[in-house]
Scaffold this motif. Structure first.
Motif, PDB file in Angstrom:
ATOM      1  N   ASN A  24      41.703  25.246  23.375  1.00  0.00           N
ATOM      2  CA  ASN A  24      41.638  23.859  23.803  1.00  0.00           C
ATOM      3  C   ASN A  24      43.014  23.216  23.793  1.00  0.00           C
ATOM      4  OD1 ASN A  24      38.786  23.716  24.147  1.00  0.00           O
ATOM      5  ND2 ASN A  24      38.608  23.792  21.932  1.00  0.00           N
ATOM      6  N   ASN A  25      43.783  23.508  22.749  1.00  0.00           N
ATOM      7  CA  ASN A  25      45.103  22.896  22.584  1.00  0.00           C
ATOM      8  C   ASN A  25      46.093  23.948  22.103  1.00  0.00           C
ATOM      9  OD1 ASN A  25      44.440  19.928  22.963  1.00  0.00           O
ATOM     10  ND2 ASN A  25      42.967  20.535  21.398  1.00  0.00           N
ATOM     11  N   ILE A  26      47.243  23.960  22.748  1.00  0.00           N
ATOM     12  CA  ILE A  26      48.294  24.912  22.403  1.00  0.00           C
ATOM     13  C   ILE A  26      49.594  24.145  22.221  1.00  0.00           C
ATOM     14  CG2 ILE A  26      49.631  26.906  23.185  1.00  0.00           C
ATOM     15  CD1 ILE A  26      47.165  27.717  24.865  1.00  0.00           C
ATOM     16  N   PHE A  27      50.325  24.474  21.156  1.00  0.00           N
ATOM     17  CA  PHE A  27      51.663  23.928  20.935  1.00  0.00           C
ATOM     18  C   PHE A  27      52.667  25.041  21.225  1.00  0.00           C
ATOM     19  CE2 PHE A  27      51.223  20.255  17.604  1.00  0.00           C
ATOM     20  CZ  PHE A  27      50.301  19.612  18.416  1.00  0.00           C
ATOM     21  N   VAL A  28      53.648  24.740  22.046  1.00  0.00           N
ATOM     22  CA  VAL A  28      54.766  25.643  22.300  1.00  0.00           C
ATOM     23  C   VAL A  28      55.999  24.970  21.709  1.00  0.00           C
ATOM     24  CG1 VAL A  28      56.147  26.823  24.063  1.00  0.00           C
ATOM     25  CG2 VAL A  28      53.666  26.496  24.408  1.00  0.00           C
ATOM     26  N   VAL A  29      56.601  25.623  20.715  1.00  0.00           N
ATOM     27  CA  VAL A  29      57.728  25.036  19.995  1.00  0.00           C
ATOM     28  C   VAL A  29      58.955  25.895  20.277  1.00  0.00           C
ATOM     29  CG1 VAL A  29      58.543  24.181  17.767  1.00  0.00           C
ATOM     30  CG2 VAL A  29      56.069  24.371  18.192  1.00  0.00           C
ATOM     31  N   ILE A  37      49.808  28.221  18.188  1.00  0.00           N
ATOM     32  CA  ILE A  37      51.197  27.735  18.201  1.00  0.00           C
ATOM     33  C   ILE A  37      52.094  28.932  18.515  1.00  0.00           C
ATOM     34  CG2 ILE A  37      53.100  26.760  16.867  1.00  0.00           C
ATOM     35  CD1 ILE A  37      51.029  25.258  15.175  1.00  0.00           C
ATOM     36  N   LEU A  38      52.908  28.791  19.545  1.00  0.00           N
ATOM     37  CA  LEU A  38      53.936  29.772  19.877  1.00  0.00           C
ATOM     38  C   LEU A  38      55.255  29.184  19.400  1.00  0.00           C
ATOM     39  CD1 LEU A  38      52.800  30.667  23.514  1.00  0.00           C
ATOM     40  CD2 LEU A  38      52.122  31.745  21.359  1.00  0.00           C
ATOM     41  N   LEU A  39      55.877  29.836  18.433  1.00  0.00           N
ATOM     42  CA  LEU A  39      57.002  29.256  17.696  1.00  0.00           C
ATOM     43  C   LEU A  39      58.256  30.095  17.807  1.00  0.00           C
ATOM     44  CD1 LEU A  39      57.961  27.145  15.521  1.00  0.00           C
ATOM     45  CD2 LEU A  39      57.085  28.733  13.810  1.00  0.00           C
ATOM     46  N   LYS A  90      40.842  23.107  11.212  1.00  0.00           N
ATOM     47  CA  LYS A  90      40.587  24.461  11.700  1.00  0.00           C
ATOM     48  C   LYS A  90      41.777  25.353  11.398  1.00  0.00           C
ATOM     49  CE  LYS A  90      41.861  23.067  16.380  1.00  0.00           C
ATOM     50  NZ  LYS A  90      41.385  22.971  17.753  1.00  0.00           N
ATOM     51  N   ASP A  91      41.530  26.649  11.463  1.00  0.00           N
ATOM     52  CA  ASP A  91      42.616  27.614  11.307  1.00  0.00           C
ATOM     53  C   ASP A  91      43.394  27.671  12.610  1.00  0.00           C
ATOM     54  OD1 ASP A  91      41.994  28.354   8.706  1.00  0.00           O
ATOM     55  OD2 ASP A  91      40.603  29.920   9.366  1.00  0.00           O
ATOM     56  N   ILE A  92      44.698  27.669  12.495  1.00  0.00           N
ATOM     57  CA  ILE A  92      45.574  27.690  13.664  1.00  0.00           C
ATOM     58  C   ILE A  92      46.310  29.024  13.680  1.00  0.00           C
ATOM     59  CG2 ILE A  92      47.553  26.608  14.792  1.00  0.00           C
ATOM     60  CD1 ILE A  92      46.701  23.974  13.383  1.00  0.00           C
ATOM     61  N   THR A  93      46.260  29.709  14.812  1.00  0.00           N
ATOM     62  CA  THR A  93      46.984  30.968  14.963  1.00  0.00           C
ATOM     63  C   THR A  93      48.417  30.655  15.365  1.00  0.00           C
ATOM     64  OG1 THR A  93      44.959  32.083  15.666  1.00  0.00           O
ATOM     65  CG2 THR A  93      47.036  33.166  16.206  1.00  0.00           C
ATOM     66  N   VAL A  94      49.377  31.222  14.621  1.00  0.00           N
ATOM     67  CA  VAL A  94      50.798  31.028  14.907  1.00  0.00           C
ATOM     68  C   VAL A  94      51.424  32.383  15.216  1.00  0.00           C
ATOM     69  CG1 VAL A  94      53.027  30.231  14.018  1.00  0.00           C
ATOM     70  CG2 VAL A  94      50.925  29.057  13.317  1.00  0.00           C
ATOM     71  N   TYR A  95      52.127  32.434  16.352  1.00  0.00           N
ATOM     72  CA  TYR A  95      52.925  33.609  16.692  1.00  0.00           C
ATOM     73  C   TYR A  95      54.378  33.199  16.734  1.00  0.00           C
ATOM     74  CZ  TYR A  95      48.743  36.104  18.253  1.00  0.00           C
ATOM     75  OH  TYR A  95      47.521  36.721  18.314  1.00  0.00           O
ATOM     76  N   ASP A 121      50.665  34.486   5.636  1.00  0.00           N
ATOM     77  CA  ASP A 121      49.472  33.630   5.623  1.00  0.00           C
ATOM     78  C   ASP A 121      49.482  32.629   6.776  1.00  0.00           C
ATOM     79  OD1 ASP A 121      48.502  34.892   3.374  1.00  0.00           O
ATOM     80  OD2 ASP A 121      49.266  33.374   1.998  1.00  0.00           O
ATOM     81  N   GLU A 122      50.650  32.397   7.350  1.00  0.00           N
ATOM     82  CA  GLU A 122      50.782  31.435   8.443  1.00  0.00           C
ATOM     83  C   GLU A 122      50.984  32.105   9.799  1.00  0.00           C
ATOM     84  OE1 GLU A 122      51.341  29.663   4.705  1.00  0.00           O
ATOM     85  OE2 GLU A 122      52.721  31.142   5.525  1.00  0.00           O
ATOM     86  N   VAL A 123      51.714  33.212   9.819  1.00  0.00           N
ATOM     87  CA  VAL A 123      52.121  33.851  11.073  1.00  0.00           C
ATOM     88  C   VAL A 123      51.304  35.113  11.316  1.00  0.00           C
ATOM     89  CG1 VAL A 123      54.031  34.987  12.284  1.00  0.00           C
ATOM     90  CG2 VAL A 123      54.471  32.943  10.913  1.00  0.00           C
ATOM     91  N   LYS A 124      50.676  35.164  12.475  1.00  0.00           N
ATOM     92  CA  LYS A 124      49.836  36.326  12.813  1.00  0.00           C
ATOM     93  C   LYS A 124      50.683  37.522  13.262  1.00  0.00           C
ATOM     94  CE  LYS A 124      45.658  37.648  15.086  1.00  0.00           C
ATOM     95  NZ  LYS A 124      44.433  37.531  14.368  1.00  0.00           N
ATOM     96  N   ASP A 125      51.754  37.258  14.031  1.00  0.00           N
ATOM     97  CA  ASP A 125      52.573  38.367  14.520  1.00  0.00           C
ATOM     98  C   ASP A 125      53.914  37.837  15.030  1.00  0.00           C
ATOM     99  OD1 ASP A 125      53.261  40.985  15.123  1.00  0.00           O
ATOM    100  OD2 ASP A 125      51.442  41.369  16.278  1.00  0.00           O
ATOM    101  N   TYR A 126      54.827  38.762  15.307  1.00  0.00           N
ATOM    102  CA  TYR A 126      56.186  38.461  15.739  1.00  0.00           C
ATOM    103  C   TYR A 126      56.407  39.176  17.068  1.00  0.00           C
ATOM    104  CZ  TYR A 126      61.284  37.842  14.951  1.00  0.00           C
ATOM    105  OH  TYR A 126      62.608  37.469  15.008  1.00  0.00           O
ATOM    106  N   TYR A 127      56.784  38.428  18.082  1.00  0.00           N
ATOM    107  CA  TYR A 127      57.061  38.993  19.408  1.00  0.00           C
ATOM    108  C   TYR A 127      58.491  38.674  19.809  1.00  0.00           C
ATOM    109  CZ  TYR A 127      52.097  39.901  20.156  1.00  0.00           C
ATOM    110  OH  TYR A 127      50.816  40.378  20.060  1.00  0.00           O
TER     111      TYR A 127
END
Length: 132
Positions: free
Chosen positions: A4-9, A58-60, A85-90, A109-115
């Motif tokens: 529904n909502n995505i943050f691109v940082v 969140i794409l960070l 809610k739980d927020i997925t951060v990459y 605990d905050e970051v799901k993966d690193y790309y």
């Protein structure tokens, strides 16, 4: 997963453009908010705390002015228990420095993966399917 909502940082306008193209390619109709540094994104999170506008994803980036990705994650850590809610951060960064990669593990605990940038369509698709 439906977003529904995505943050691109990220402070890179070219990356913003690429992400928008990938959203279109994968028919992601989420409301995307783009922030140029971690402080703007933290303020954005505080503004939507406990509303239906909290981001799902969140794409960070790491290297940004004002607040970098690490400073964002430190503040995010303080806020996440107040979120509805739980927020997925990459992490999505051009840094392939082992110091950054190792440091990202401190935020497991905050970051799901690193790309690494530039992100490919295949990697973007992986993110979408494993988020959530």
């Amino acid at each position: 997963m439906k977003f529904n909502n995505i943050f691109v940082v990220d402070d890179d306008l070219v990356y913003h453009f690429v992400i928008k193209k990938l959203f279109n390619k994968y028919n992601i109709e989420a409301e995307a908010k783009f922030f140029f540094n971690g402080l703007e994104a933290i303020d954005g999170l505080k503004n939507v705390l406990k509303t239906e506008k909290e981001p799902d994803l969140i794409l960070l980036d790491i290297n940004m002015p004002v607040y970098d990705g690490w400073q964002f994650l430190d503040e995010f850590r303080k806020l996440k228990n107040n979120m509805s809610k739980d927020i997925t951060v990459y992490l999505v960064s051009s840094s392939n420095d082992s110091t950054d990669i190792d440091r990202s593990k401190q935020y497991r605990d905050e970051v799901k993966d690193y790309y690494f940038k530039p992100i490919t369509s295949k990697e973007f698709e992986e993110m979408l399917t494993s988020a959530g």
